[in-house]
Design a protein around this motif. Structure first.
Motif, PDB file in Angstrom:
ATOM      1  N   THR A  31     113.190 110.752  81.798  1.00 45.85           N
ATOM      2  CA  THR A  31     113.318 112.119  81.312  1.00 45.85           C
ATOM      3  C   THR A  31     112.172 112.918  81.910  1.00 45.85           C
ATOM      4  N   VAL A  32     112.477 114.108  82.445  1.00 45.42           N
ATOM      5  CA  VAL A  32     111.451 114.959  83.044  1.00 45.42           C
ATOM      6  C   VAL A  32     111.536 116.331  82.403  1.00 45.42           C
ATOM      7  N   LEU A  33     110.396 116.813  81.927  1.00 46.06           N
ATOM      8  CA  LEU A  33     110.303 118.145  81.321  1.00 46.06           C
ATOM      9  C   LEU A  33     109.373 119.000  82.161  1.00 46.06           C
ATOM     10  N   ARG A  34     109.847 120.168  82.572  1.00 44.69           N
ATOM     11  CA  ARG A  34     108.962 121.079  83.303  1.00 44.69           C
ATOM     12  C   ARG A  34     108.237 121.963  82.304  1.00 44.69           C
ATOM     13  N   ALA A  35     107.125 122.512  82.728  1.00 48.12           N
ATOM     14  CA  ALA A  35     106.340 123.396  81.866  1.00 48.12           C
ATOM     15  C   ALA A  35     107.196 124.584  81.449  1.00 48.12           C
ATOM     16  N   GLY A  36     107.178 124.913  80.172  1.00 44.78           N
ATOM     17  CA  GLY A  36     107.907 126.060  79.660  1.00 44.78           C
ATOM     18  C   GLY A  36     109.373 125.814  79.364  1.00 44.78           C
ATOM     19  N   SER A  37     109.838 124.591  79.456  1.00 45.72           N
ATOM     20  CA  SER A  37     111.245 124.303  79.167  1.00 45.72           C
ATOM     21  C   SER A  37     111.342 123.201  78.117  1.00 45.72           C
ATOM     22  N   ASN A  38     112.298 123.351  77.218  1.00 43.31           N
ATOM     23  CA  ASN A  38     112.568 122.308  76.225  1.00 43.31           C
ATOM     24  C   ASN A  38     113.777 121.465  76.611  1.00 43.31           C
ATOM     25  N   ALA A  61     104.899 118.463  85.869  1.00 40.78           N
ATOM     26  CA  ALA A  61     106.052 118.115  85.045  1.00 40.78           C
ATOM     27  C   ALA A  61     105.694 116.865  84.245  1.00 40.78           C
ATOM     28  N   THR A  62     106.173 116.782  83.017  1.00 41.63           N
ATOM     29  CA  THR A  62     105.956 115.601  82.192  1.00 41.63           C
ATOM     30  C   THR A  62     107.071 114.605  82.466  1.00 41.63           C
ATOM     31  N   VAL A  63     106.679 113.394  82.838  1.00 42.42           N
ATOM     32  CA  VAL A  63     107.648 112.334  83.126  1.00 42.42           C
ATOM     33  C   VAL A  63     107.569 111.316  81.986  1.00 42.42           C
ATOM     34  N   ILE A  64     108.703 111.068  81.345  1.00 42.97           N
ATOM     35  CA  ILE A  64     108.772 110.111  80.238  1.00 42.97           C
ATOM     36  C   ILE A  64     109.672 108.960  80.678  1.00 42.97           C
ATOM     37  N   LEU A  65     109.113 107.766  80.680  1.00 47.50           N
ATOM     38  CA  LEU A  65     109.868 106.567  81.032  1.00 47.50           C
ATOM     39  C   LEU A  65     110.107 105.769  79.766  1.00 47.50           C
ATOM     40  N   GLN A  66     111.347 105.376  79.514  1.00 43.55           N
ATOM     41  CA  GLN A  66     111.666 104.571  78.338  1.00 43.55           C
ATOM     42  C   GLN A  66     112.138 103.199  78.808  1.00 43.55           C
ATOM     43  N   PHE A  67     111.261 102.211  78.623  1.00 49.89           N
ATOM     44  CA  PHE A  67     111.576 100.836  78.981  1.00 49.89           C
ATOM     45  C   PHE A  67     112.107 100.099  77.759  1.00 49.89           C
TER      46      PHE A  67
END
Length: 147
Positions: A31-38, A61-67
């Motif tokens: 999952t990737v979230l850019r600044a200013g976006s939900n 950008a915030t990168v969320i990895l779910q293992f």
């Protein structure tokens, strides 16, 4: 008395076919979230790789990895191409207690694309990032369903 290093046990792949269940556990959902976006981007896994992830400007950008949660506490080896900055939350990146790993990734000025290589439990995942206009990035984000 000098301690001798202990050799790790031979992995199953050394003795035959790869363990597909093990590989599946070590391939994260992204999952990737850019600044200013939900609204996140969630690239699809297709033909042995993830779709390209689009980012705007030079914002992180915030990168969320779910293992798989069974990998909690396992170390991550992260490397990037030229022009990509990566910031982790700790000195040694590792998979958290819920199977999650989070980091910030940013394409530097002058670079239109780059990649991040993630290694966990003998499995390698490559995320490819491309700079694009905000409208293109927004078109790849997942919007919540209207009620």
């Amino acid at each position: 008395m000098v301690e001798q290093p202990v050799a790790p046990p031979a992995d199953a792949w050394l003795n035959g076919a790869p363990d597909t269940a093990r590989i599946a556990r070590a391939r994260p959902a992204v999952t990737v979230l850019r600044a200013g976006s939900n609204d996140p981007q969630q690239p699809k896994w297709l033909n042995g790789r993830y779709d390209v992830i689009f980012v705007t400007g030079s914002e992180a950008a915030t990168v969320i990895l779910q293992f798989d949660q069974s990998l909690a506490g396992a170390p991550l080896l992260l490397s990037t191409s030229n022009g990509v900055d990566l910031q982790t939350l700790g000195a040694i990146p590792q998979i958290g207690p819920t199977g999650e790993a989070v980091f910030l990734l940013q394409l530097n000025e002058g670079y239109g694309s780059g990649h991040c290589v993630i290694r966990a439990d003998w499995t390698t995942t490559v995320l490819r990032f491309v700079r694009a206009p905000a409208a293109v990035v927004a078109s790849h984000e997942i919007r919540p369903a209207a009620h």
